[in-house]
Write a protein that holds these residues in place. Sequence first.
Motif, PDB file in Angstrom:
ATOM      1  N   ILE A 196      18.510 -45.547  13.111  1.00 11.37           N
ATOM      2  CA  ILE A 196      18.842 -46.151  10.951  1.00 11.37           C
ATOM      3  C   ILE A 196      18.625 -47.795  11.293  1.00 11.37           C
ATOM      4  O   ILE A 196      18.391 -48.470  11.133  1.00 11.37           O
ATOM      5  CB  ILE A 196      19.139 -45.204  10.577  1.00 11.37           C
ATOM      6  N   ALA A 197      20.166 -47.720  11.476  1.00 12.98           N
ATOM      7  CA  ALA A 197      20.499 -49.657  11.940  1.00 12.98           C
ATOM      8  C   ALA A 197      19.876 -50.314  12.396  1.00 12.98           C
ATOM      9  O   ALA A 197      20.076 -51.514  12.514  1.00 12.98           O
ATOM     10  CB  ALA A 197      21.623 -49.252  11.961  1.00 12.98           C
ATOM     11  N   ASP A 198      19.338 -49.386  14.360  1.00 17.29           N
ATOM     12  CA  ASP A 198      18.224 -50.843  14.662  1.00 17.29           C
ATOM     13  C   ASP A 198      17.529 -50.093  15.715  1.00 17.29           C
ATOM     14  O   ASP A 198      17.354 -48.659  15.965  1.00 17.29           O
ATOM     15  CB  ASP A 198      19.857 -50.279  15.778  1.00 17.29           C
ATOM     16  N   ALA A 199      16.625 -50.300  15.177  1.00 14.85           N
ATOM     17  CA  ALA A 199      14.992 -50.009  15.523  1.00 14.85           C
ATOM     18  C   ALA A 199      15.265 -50.170  17.243  1.00 14.85           C
ATOM     19  O   ALA A 199      14.295 -49.536  18.188  1.00 14.85           O
ATOM     20  CB  ALA A 199      13.819 -50.593  14.639  1.00 14.85           C
ATOM     21  N   GLY A 200      15.704 -51.444  17.882  1.00 11.65           N
ATOM     22  CA  GLY A 200      16.396 -51.184  19.005  1.00 11.65           C
ATOM     23  C   GLY A 200      16.594 -50.255  20.016  1.00 11.65           C
ATOM     24  O   GLY A 200      17.002 -50.132  21.058  1.00 11.65           O
ATOM     25  N   TYR A 201      17.573 -49.348  19.426  1.00 20.93           N
ATOM     26  CA  TYR A 201      18.010 -48.462  19.765  1.00 20.93           C
ATOM     27  C   TYR A 201      17.652 -47.484  21.153  1.00 20.93           C
ATOM     28  O   TYR A 201      16.600 -47.327  20.387  1.00 20.93           O
ATOM     29  CB  TYR A 201      18.458 -47.338  19.184  1.00 20.93           C
ATOM     30  N   PRO A 202      18.039 -46.958  22.288  1.00 13.06           N
ATOM     31  CA  PRO A 202      17.631 -46.185  23.047  1.00 13.06           C
ATOM     32  C   PRO A 202      16.547 -45.248  22.147  1.00 13.06           C
ATOM     33  O   PRO A 202      17.214 -44.415  22.019  1.00 13.06           O
ATOM     34  CB  PRO A 202      18.305 -46.232  24.010  1.00 13.06           C
ATOM     35  N   GLN A 203      15.399 -45.044  22.335  1.00 16.04           N
ATOM     36  CA  GLN A 203      14.706 -43.918  22.352  1.00 16.04           C
ATOM     37  C   GLN A 203      15.376 -42.371  22.935  1.00 16.04           C
ATOM     38  O   GLN A 203      14.634 -41.925  22.015  1.00 16.04           O
ATOM     39  CB  GLN A 203      12.943 -44.387  21.793  1.00 16.04           C
ATOM     40  N   VAL A 204      15.008 -42.403  24.050  1.00 13.89           N
ATOM     41  CA  VAL A 204      15.828 -41.535  24.382  1.00 13.89           C
ATOM     42  C   VAL A 204      16.814 -42.096  24.984  1.00 13.89           C
ATOM     43  O   VAL A 204      17.229 -42.676  26.366  1.00 13.89           O
ATOM     44  CB  VAL A 204      14.471 -41.132  25.875  1.00 13.89           C
ATOM     45  N   VAL A 205      17.822 -40.846  24.902  1.00  8.13           N
ATOM     46  CA  VAL A 205      18.948 -40.740  25.245  1.00  8.13           C
ATOM     47  C   VAL A 205      19.563 -39.351  25.941  1.00  8.13           C
ATOM     48  O   VAL A 205      20.056 -38.462  25.142  1.00  8.13           O
ATOM     49  CB  VAL A 205      19.975 -40.974  24.450  1.00  8.13           C
ATOM     50  N   ALA A 206      19.276 -39.042  27.506  1.00  6.11           N
ATOM     51  CA  ALA A 206      19.338 -37.681  27.502  1.00  6.11           C
ATOM     52  C   ALA A 206      20.980 -37.111  28.383  1.00  6.11           C
ATOM     53  O   ALA A 206      20.653 -38.429  28.421  1.00  6.11           O
ATOM     54  CB  ALA A 206      17.501 -37.780  28.866  1.00  6.11           C
ATOM     55  N   ASN A 207      20.597 -35.900  28.541  1.00 14.89           N
ATOM     56  CA  ASN A 207      22.086 -34.997  29.419  1.00 14.89           C
ATOM     57  C   ASN A 207      23.380 -35.988  28.648  1.00 14.89           C
ATOM     58  O   ASN A 207      24.036 -36.405  29.529  1.00 14.89           O
ATOM     59  CB  ASN A 207      21.293 -35.721  30.316  1.00 14.89           C
TER      60      ASN A 207
END
Length: 213
Positions: free
Chosen positions: A70-81
Amino acid sequence: MPKPDTNPQHALLIEQVRQIADGLAQTFAPFCEVVVHDLRDPEHSVLAIHNNLSGRAASDPATELGRARIADAGYPQVVANYANHFADGRPAKSTSIGIKDADGHYIAALCMNVDLSLFRPLQSALAQFNATDAGAVRESLDPANAETIRRRIDQFTTGRATSPQLLKADDRRALMRELQAEGFLEVRRAMEIAAAHLGISRATAYNDIKQVF
């Protein structure tokens, strides 16, 4: 920040995410918790929770990862495993997928949490089953040295960014030329082993050899 469902396009997108979550939950039940978050309402972000393993409920707040998006639109879209844990300490493996709108803003998240403790008995059983005595007598069940031939074929096909079964005729003949030059075809049953690994008949393999020599 608008309240949930004030934007028709957002509502439609989130509804599709809910359907995907339902399908994933049915496929991976009972080992995987699947959660849909509406990130437009972080204090009540949980919209749906399937195969509930964490004890959370609808309208519960967003997690730290959700708030980071919410705070950062540049945060990774996929965080896996990534390693995680449930409130009672059970280990979990989690994957979180952020959902963006047409403007690139996060509006939802699809999260999956696998309860690893459910697999511990199976892991122990497999470890025991697969255990061998390193000091036992050495024996080969491959007197024709078939594995060496297979590895050489795999090495050849890797260099051409393909697999043994997908080699074209010209490449197969080049392979046969190399196998012959390196002495592999002198091994007993070499042609049978090579043909099986290439997914061709022995007749085709012998025909490739005739085309080369």
